[in-house]
Design an enzyme around this catalytic site. Sequence first.
Site, mmCIF file in Angstrom:
data_model
loop_
_atom_site.group_PDB
_atom_site.id
_atom_site.type_symbol
_atom_site.label_atom_id
_atom_site.label_comp_id
_atom_site.label_asym_id
_atom_site.label_seq_id
_atom_site.Cartn_x
_atom_site.Cartn_y
_atom_site.Cartn_z
ATOM 1 N N HIS A 13 43.688 41.468 42.381
ATOM 2 C CA HIS A 13 43.174 42.084 40.880
ATOM 3 C C HIS A 13 44.353 41.887 39.793
ATOM 4 O O HIS A 13 43.822 42.257 39.170
ATOM 5 C CB HIS A 13 42.723 43.418 41.793
ATOM 6 C CG HIS A 13 41.249 43.690 41.330
ATOM 7 N ND1 HIS A 13 41.292 43.489 43.000
ATOM 8 C CD2 HIS A 13 40.759 43.997 40.584
ATOM 9 C CE1 HIS A 13 39.990 44.320 43.099
ATOM 10 N NE2 HIS A 13 39.372 43.939 42.145
ATOM 11 N N GLU A 18 43.548 42.617 50.289
ATOM 12 C CA GLU A 18 43.775 43.468 48.580
ATOM 13 C C GLU A 18 43.617 43.946 48.536
ATOM 14 O O GLU A 18 42.870 44.918 48.749
ATOM 15 C CB GLU A 18 43.694 42.023 47.439
ATOM 16 C CG GLU A 18 42.391 41.968 47.022
ATOM 17 C CD GLU A 18 41.281 42.601 46.305
ATOM 18 O OE1 GLU A 18 42.478 43.545 45.980
ATOM 19 O OE2 GLU A 18 40.281 42.534 46.755
ATOM 20 N N SER A 21 36.664 41.023 44.959
ATOM 21 C CA SER A 21 36.372 42.187 44.499
ATOM 22 C C SER A 21 34.842 42.755 45.376
ATOM 23 O O SER A 21 34.908 43.164 46.270
ATOM 24 C CB SER A 21 36.743 42.984 42.751
ATOM 25 O OG SER A 21 36.755 44.444 43.081
#
Length: 321
Positions: free
Chosen positions: A296, A228, A111
């Site tokens: 996620h 992502e 992330s």
Amino acid sequence: MIPAKLKAGAHVRVIAPSRSLKIISGDCRKIARERLAEMGLSVSFGRHTDEMDEFASSAAEARAEDLHEAFADPAVDGILTAIGGFNVTELLSRIDYRLIAENPKILCGFSDITALANAIYARTGLVTYSGPHFSSFGMLKGIDYTIEYFKKCLFQDRPFALSPAPEWADDPWFIDQEKRNFVKNDGYWPIAPGKAEGRLIGGNLGLLDELKGTPYFPDIKDSILFLEHCAEHEVWTFNRNLTALCLHPDFATVKAVVFGRFEPENKIDRPLLERILQSKKELAGKPIVANVDFGHTTPIITFPIGGHCRIDGERIELTEF
């Protein structure tokens, strides 16, 4: 430069370069420590990990200090980030990259940690890892796949192919560990077939875009990109960020692109993703695989930023990490 692998008896330091460890519950921390102990890993924590300000983080100087201490400490074999967040880019100009290059070791997180991991690779050549945070190991159920690929990537050096997780979830597991909502996995989406081999660069698409034009953006020439997108941003943000990356002067040399699983909140199903990708002339002729287990949702793989990857159709193999 590939750091030494972990092994039984290794020591892992937890740092909080983004959000504070203080937001992680005691139960979650306990489970995470037990999971790591089962792998033979002992754990310590950076001195500032529990500090928390109005941004659910701590002073950038304190976070950089913990990062430096973790790399400099000869007793530390690997570094796990506590959790992601929104402000790790504050650290990039404060980091002593020579210190890191002279003390190479594993750094793993995902992330917001995308910016830190790619900056370290860009400035030092040290392979870093997109994979679970310390807090990720606090998951009571549905963690086995995550642990399996964490160990494959960080404990061994034999090439391995990725396989889809049997099921996945996008529920707030940290709120109720017993009440989980798992979904049967429909496997990878081979959007554009083909073969490719190259250096692996990637993580969160938005964070990579934030690094463009800075000294911390990694070299994407002849690379395979793993990208992502998180649910905090709408589908048009994904489209905009991908377009911006496609416009990078070196994108023409990118060998292939692999997309992680989108969260249901994104409302990006396979037909919509295909329409978005078909609108990008820069992607023409490149192998593309999507719905791979990173991003996620849970569980997730661990992959090396700066390692090597081989793609053949929907078969993805990590070959050097």
